[in-house]
Design an enzyme around this catalytic site. Structure first.
Site, PDB file in Angstrom:
ATOM      1  N   ASP A 103       0.835  -1.210   0.000  1.00 44.67           N
ATOM      2  CA  ASP A 103       0.000   0.000   0.000  1.00 44.67           C
ATOM      3  C   ASP A 103       0.865   1.254   0.000  1.00 44.67           C
ATOM      4  O   ASP A 103       2.009   1.230   0.466  1.00 44.67           O
ATOM      5  CB  ASP A 103      -0.867   0.051   1.271  1.00 44.67           C
ATOM      6  CG  ASP A 103      -1.845  -1.092   1.356  1.00 44.67           C
ATOM      7  OD1 ASP A 103      -2.200  -1.646   0.306  1.00 44.67           O
ATOM      8  OD2 ASP A 103      -2.245  -1.421   2.492  1.00 44.67           O
TER       9      ASP A 103
HETATM   10  N1  URA Z   1      -1.339  -5.923   3.860  1.00 44.53           N
HETATM   11  C1  URA Z   1      -1.799  -4.659   3.863  1.00 44.53           C
HETATM   12  O1  URA Z   1      -2.840  -4.369   4.429  1.00 44.53           O
HETATM   13  N2  URA Z   1      -1.083  -3.734   3.226  1.00 44.53           N
HETATM   14  C2  URA Z   1       0.085  -3.993   2.584  1.00 44.53           C
HETATM   15  O2  URA Z   1       0.686  -3.095   2.011  1.00 44.53           O
HETATM   16  C3  URA Z   1       0.545  -5.312   2.596  1.00 44.53           C
HETATM   17  C4  URA Z   1      -0.181  -6.270   3.240  1.00 44.53           C
END
Ligand code: URA
Length: 234
Positions: A102
């Site tokens: 993310d």
């Molecule tokens: N899980 C999440 O919620 N975000 C990420 O970036 C990776 C795994």
């Protein structure tokens, strides 16, 4: 070699993306559109992707990036945000990220021009554990831990059992290490939400045996020979 694998191993894109390009009629073999991903590319075949001839083999590059906050894990962003491509400007080969993190997740991201390996690593049947350290709101009770370990419903999908360890419980927040082998969108954040904790910070510290180690945010390193062999053996 199968056409989709051939395109991926030339470092053009991942094998999944190659399938899409083939299905969309953007791949030509010897001048004619070829829509069969399983077409067996033969010595002397001329393969073009979007009108550009491609070469079968390229030097393969494998790097580990420590992704900072506020970067997207694509090579271009339509909203003009910073991307992980901005972190590796001194590598001339076109690399792409293996999976995603993310915008506000930090930590370990692998990048390569080996589309075939990238495909295999992100395929759901490959159970590579990815480990994250999450700073979450509130208290992580034993009941919540048990739920995370058993699997939780994150909206139409029940997660597989996770490995979870509380590293620190503060009065109003906790630091938790969690390992999962699935890669649903925002999975860790959704898992904690499902048990009543909000993720405030999230960092990925390892992918299988590949560790983030002490790399600074925004820096990258080349993977060692052993690490590359390990990834290929998965
Ligand atoms: N899980 C999440 O919620 N975000 C990420 O970036 C990776 C795994």
């Amino acid at each position: 070699m199968r056409l989709n694998k051939y395109i991926a191993s030339a470092g053009i894109c991942s094998r999944r993306k190659a399938d899409e390009l083939i299905a969309a009629g953007n791949v030509k073999v010897n001048g004619a559109a070829m829509r069969e991903m399983g077409y067996d590319v033969k010595e002397g075949d001329r393969v073009e992707v979007n009108g550009t001839p491609i070469m079968p083999e390229q030097k393969k590059i494998y790097i580990a990036v420590n992704k900072p906050y506020g970067y997207v894990t694509t090579m271009k962003d339509e909203k003009d945000r910073l991307t992980v491509a901005d972190l590796v400007t001194d590598i001339p080969e076109r690399l792409f990220p293996v999976g995603r993190l993310d915008y506000n997740t930090t930590g370990l991201l692998l990048m390569t021009n080996d589309g075939d390996l990238a495909y295999r690593l992100t395929h759901p049947k490959h159970e590579v554990y990815k480990t994250y350290v999450a700073v979450v709101s509130g208290v992580i009770s034993d009941a919540r831990l048990a739920k995370l370990r058993r699997g939780v419903d994150i909206g139409g999908f029940v997660t597989s059992p996770a490995k979870v360890k509380v590293l620190r419980q503060n009065p109003r927040s906790a630091v938790v290490e969690i390992s999962i082998h699935e890669g649903k969108n925002r999975q860790v954040r959704k898992m904690f939400n499902a048990v009543g904790n909000r993720v405030m910070e999230l960092e990925r510290i390892s992918i299988g045996d590949i560790r983030l180690g002490h790399m600074q945010r925004g820096h990258y390193r080349k993977l060692t020979r052993q690490e590359i062999e390990y990834l290929k053996s998965l």
